[in-house]
Design a protein around this motif. Structure first.
Motif, short mmCIF file in Angstrom:
data_model
loop_
_atom_site.label_atom_id
_atom_site.label_comp_id
_atom_site.label_asym_id
_atom_site.label_seq_id
_atom_site.Cartn_x
_atom_site.Cartn_y
_atom_site.Cartn_z
N MET A 141 -12.24 24.89 -17.52
CA MET A 141 -10.89 23.94 -16.87
C MET A 141 -11.09 23.37 -15.69
O MET A 141 -10.82 22.29 -15.41
CB MET A 141 -9.65 25.02 -16.78
N PRO A 142 -11.85 24.17 -14.66
CA PRO A 142 -12.42 23.37 -13.48
C PRO A 142 -12.96 22.07 -13.57
O PRO A 142 -12.93 21.22 -12.77
CB PRO A 142 -13.27 24.57 -12.48
N GLU A 143 -13.80 22.02 -14.57
CA GLU A 143 -14.55 20.96 -14.90
C GLU A 143 -13.42 19.60 -15.13
O GLU A 143 -13.88 18.49 -14.83
CB GLU A 143 -15.49 20.98 -16.00
N ARG A 144 -12.30 19.96 -15.60
CA ARG A 144 -11.15 19.14 -15.95
C ARG A 144 -10.15 18.93 -14.55
O ARG A 144 -9.24 18.37 -14.65
CB ARG A 144 -10.37 19.44 -17.07
N GLY A 145 -10.70 19.46 -13.46
CA GLY A 145 -9.66 19.52 -12.38
C GLY A 145 -8.62 20.38 -12.39
O GLY A 145 -7.60 20.24 -11.34
N MET A 146 -8.69 21.52 -13.04
CA MET A 146 -7.59 22.51 -13.20
C MET A 146 -8.16 23.75 -13.02
O MET A 146 -9.29 23.71 -12.53
CB MET A 146 -7.16 22.39 -14.54
N GLY A 147 -7.59 24.87 -13.35
CA GLY A 147 -7.81 26.13 -12.97
C GLY A 147 -8.26 26.78 -11.47
O GLY A 147 -7.57 26.18 -10.49
N ALA A 148 -9.52 26.99 -11.38
CA ALA A 148 -9.89 27.28 -10.09
C ALA A 148 -10.21 25.95 -9.14
O ALA A 148 -10.10 26.39 -7.90
CB ALA A 148 -11.26 27.94 -10.14
N ALA A 149 -10.50 24.85 -9.64
CA ALA A 149 -10.41 23.79 -9.04
C ALA A 149 -9.26 23.73 -8.13
O ALA A 149 -9.41 22.88 -7.09
CB ALA A 149 -10.77 22.64 -9.98
N VAL A 150 -8.08 23.96 -8.41
CA VAL A 150 -6.87 23.87 -7.89
C VAL A 150 -6.89 25.07 -6.78
O VAL A 150 -6.52 24.97 -5.68
CB VAL A 150 -5.66 23.74 -8.70
N GLY A 151 -7.21 26.22 -7.33
CA GLY A 151 -6.92 27.33 -6.60
C GLY A 151 -7.98 27.66 -5.22
O GLY A 151 -7.60 28.31 -4.55
N GLN A 152 -9.00 26.92 -5.41
CA GLN A 152 -9.81 26.75 -4.53
C GLN A 152 -9.36 25.89 -3.27
O GLN A 152 -10.03 25.69 -1.96
CB GLN A 152 -11.36 26.56 -4.79
N VAL A 153 -8.52 25.14 -3.23
CA VAL A 153 -8.09 24.21 -2.48
C VAL A 153 -6.61 24.61 -2.06
O VAL A 153 -5.65 24.10 -2.71
CB VAL A 153 -8.29 22.58 -3.02
N PRO A 154 -6.32 25.18 -0.91
CA PRO A 154 -4.95 25.51 -0.55
C PRO A 154 -4.02 24.39 -0.61
O PRO A 154 -2.70 24.67 -0.90
CB PRO A 154 -5.15 26.08 0.83
N GLU A 155 -4.24 23.34 -0.20
CA GLU A 155 -3.48 22.05 -0.02
C GLU A 155 -2.98 21.81 -1.53
O GLU A 155 -1.78 21.36 -1.60
CB GLU A 155 -4.11 20.84 0.37
N TYR A 156 -3.92 22.11 -2.56
CA TYR A 156 -3.47 21.72 -3.62
C TYR A 156 -2.35 22.77 -4.35
O TYR A 156 -1.58 22.73 -5.18
CB TYR A 156 -4.65 21.55 -4.78
N VAL A 157 -2.70 23.94 -4.00
CA VAL A 157 -1.92 25.22 -4.40
C VAL A 157 -0.41 24.89 -4.16
O VAL A 157 0.48 25.22 -4.42
CB VAL A 157 -2.57 26.56 -3.68
N GLU A 158 -0.35 24.37 -2.96
CA GLU A 158 0.95 24.25 -1.86
C GLU A 158 1.42 23.25 -2.75
O GLU A 158 2.66 23.19 -2.91
CB GLU A 158 0.92 23.91 -0.67
N MET A 159 0.96 22.31 -2.88
CA MET A 159 1.51 21.02 -3.57
C MET A 159 2.11 21.15 -5.19
O MET A 159 3.18 21.00 -5.36
CB MET A 159 0.36 19.85 -3.69
N VAL A 160 1.25 21.99 -5.83
CA VAL A 160 1.76 21.86 -7.28
C VAL A 160 2.96 23.13 -6.93
O VAL A 160 3.86 22.89 -7.98
CB VAL A 160 0.49 22.47 -7.94
N THR A 161 2.61 24.21 -6.28
CA THR A 161 3.66 25.16 -6.32
C THR A 161 5.27 24.43 -5.85
O THR A 161 6.16 24.85 -6.54
CB THR A 161 3.07 26.09 -5.22
#
Length: 430
Positions: A141-161
Motif C-alpha cells: 500500500m505505501p507504493e500507492r501513497g497509503m499506509g505507512a507512506a501516510v503514517g511516516q509524515v506527521p502532516e499527512y496524519v494530522e490532515m487525514v485525521t
C-alpha cells in the motif's frame, strides 16, 4: 470477581480484548466465531476503495525457535480483497446481531478528502462503533501513497485525521507505524488532528529468512519475494516501548492508546495496560492458536486482578508509566549484586562462561579434589549486569540482590563524572 468491562474513548466493551484488523477479522463468519469465543471487540479488516485490492500467493513466512515455535510472523497480505459493498453489508448484520460487542472499521484510502468524505457516511450507516485509520501497513500500500507512506509524515496524519473528524461523528482511532524514527511525532499529529485515540504498533518491515538453494526470501511468489510486515511475540518489546513513549510524552498525555504487538496471553495484555493501553488488540496469536485463546486471557487477567486487589481494568492502566523514565534520570548510586543459590545450581557453568568470556569476569569456577565444580560470585567485581541471571537455565537460581550503599539518589545530570553535570549554584560573596 474483577470487572473486565472497559470504556475506551467513549466506546463500551465487555472486556479489553479485541482482535486487530487482519485476516481473522476479514469476514462475518470469522467475526461471529470470535464473538462466540468471547472477544470483546474486533477491528474489521481494512476497507478501501473499489475495486478491492488483489492479493498474491503465498503470503506468510515465519521465524522459528526451538521445536518450530513461531517467534515472529511475516505477511505480505494487503487490505481486504472483498468488495466494499459486501463488507459493509456484513458489518451491518454482525453489529445488529451482536450489539454488545465492539466493531471498529479500519479504513485506508488515498489522501484525497472527497474519498474519505464519501466513505465515512457509509461506514456510519453500518452501526459500527468507531473507525481506525490504517496509517501503518508497510508493504504493497505505501507504493500507492497509503499506509505507512501516510503514517511516516506527521502532516499527512494530522490532515487525514482532521478530515475524518470533520466528516464523521464516530470516534477516530489512528493506527501508527513503527517504521519511523520517533513514534511520538505522528502521535502528536494525530492528537492535533482531533484523534480520539491511537493504536500501535502496526507491523515492522522485515524479511524473516531465505531459501539458500533458490536464493530467494520467504514467502516466495513465483521465484521472487519482497519485504513484509513483522508481528508476533518478537515485536512485543518494540511495541511496549512505543506505547510507553506516547503514554509519558507530555504532548500526548491522556490520549487513549490501544496496544498492539506480540500479545498472546493475559500477562502480555496486563503489561501493555500498565504502560498506558486502555485496551489491547491481538492478531498473530489468534492466527496461530485460534479464537479460544481469549478464554485464558480473560480468566488469567481476572484472577491476577483479584490477587492484586484491582476491581476494574482502569485501576492499573498506566500504573507503570511514572516508573518509566529517560536513562539520564536513573539512580547512579543504586547497586545490585548477583547471588547464586547453591542448592538450586546444576553446575552447568553457563553463568561462568558468559561472565568470563563476555562480561566482567566476576564469577569464579572452583573445582575440588573430586572434580566437583562450584560457581561463586566475586562480589567486588560484580557490576550487577544481569547476564548470569539471564543465561542460567534454572529460574530463580541466580537473583540480583540490592546493596545498601548509603548514598543518596543521584542521576547522570548530577553525577560529577559527567562533564556536563548540573553544578549547584554557588552563593556570591558579599
Amino acid at each position: 470477581m474483577a470487572d473486565l468491562s472497559i470504556e475506551f474513548c467513549g466506546i463500551k466493551s465487555v472486556n479489553p480484548f479485541w482482535l486487530a484488523s487482519a485476516p481473522p477479522t476479514d469476514k462475518a463468519y470469522n467475526v461471529v466465531r470470535a464473538f462466540e469465543a468471547g472477544w470483546g471487540g474486533v477491528v474489521w479488516k481494512t476497507l478501501g476503495e473499489d475495486p478491492a485490492a488483489v492479493n498474491v500467493s503465498s503470503r506468510y513466512s515465519a521465524l522459528y525457535g526451538k521445536n518450530r515455535e513461531v517467534i515472529g510472523f511475516n505477511n505480505i497480505e494487503l487490505i481486504t480483497d472483498r468488495s466494499l459493498e459486501i463488507n459493509l453489508q456484513e458489518i451491518t448484520q454482525v453489529k445488529q446481531d451482536w450489539p454488545d460487542r465492539v466493531i471498529i472499521v479500519s479504513l485506508m484510502l488515498p489522501c484525497e478528502e472527497k474519498l474519505w468524505a464519501d466513505i465515512l457516511p457509509l461506514v456510519e450507516a453500518t452501526g459500527a462503533d468507531g473507525i481506525e485509520l490504517n496509517f501503518g501497513c508497510p508493504h504493497g500500500m505505501p507504493e500507492r501513497g497509503m499506509g505507512a507512506a501516510v503514517g511516516q509524515v506527521p502532516e499527512y496524519v494530522e490532515m487525514v485525521t482532521r478530515w475524518c473528524k470533520t466528516h464523521s461523528k464516530l470516534p477516530v482511532i489512528v493506527k501508527l507505524t513503527p517504521n519511523i524514527t520517533d513514534v511520538r511525532a505522528p502521535a502528536r499529529a494525530a492528537k492535533a488532528g482531533g484523534a480520539d485515540a491511537v493504536s500501535l504498533i502496526n507491523t515492522i518491515n522485515s524479511i524473516t529468512h531465505l531459501d539458500l538453494d533458490q536464493m530467494v526470501a520467504y514467502p516466495v511468489v513465483g521465484g521472487a519475494s519482497t519485504h513484509g510486515g513483522y508481528c508476533g511475540t518478537a515485536v512485543k518489546p518494540i511495541a511496549l516501548n512505543m506505547v510507553a513513549e506516547i503514554a509519558r510524552d507530555p504532548a500526548t498525555a491522556g490520549l487513549p492508546i490501544s496496544g498492539i504487538g506480540g500479545i498472546g496471553n493475559w500477562r502480555d495484555a496486563a503489561e501493555f495496560m500498565a504502560l498506558g493501553s486502555g485496551c489491547v488488540q491481538v492478531c498473530t496469536a489468534a492466527m496461530l492458536h485460534g479464537f479460544r485463546i481469549v478464554e485464558e486471557m480473560k480468566d488469567g487477567l481476572s484472577r491476577w486482578m483479584d490477587q492484586k486487589g484491582y476491581t476494574r481494568v482502569s485501576d492499573f492502566v498506566g500504573k507503570a508509566v511514572p516508573n518509566t523514565t529517560d536513562w539520564k534520570y536513573l539512580n547512579m548510586n543504586y547497586q545490585v549484586i548477583a547471588q547464586i543459590n547453591q542448592d538450586d545450581c546444576i553446575k552447568c557453568g553457563r553463568c561462568y562462561v558468559a561472565c568470563e568470556d563476555t562480561s566482567h569476569q566476576s564469577i569464579s569456577q572452583l573445582i575440588d579434589a573430586a572434580g566437583v565444580r562450584t560457581y561463586e560470585v566475586i562480589k567486588d567485581e560484580c557490576v550487577g549486569c544481569n547476564l548470569c541471571e539471564i543465561t542460567c537455565p534454572v529460574q530463580g537460581c541466580i537473583t540480583m540482590v540490592p546493596q545498601h550503599t548509603g548514598k543518596p539518589y543521584m542521576n547522570w545530570t548530577q553525577d560529577p563524572r559527567n562533564p556536563r553535570a548540573e553544578r549547584p549554584a554557588v552563593a556570591e560573596s558579599v
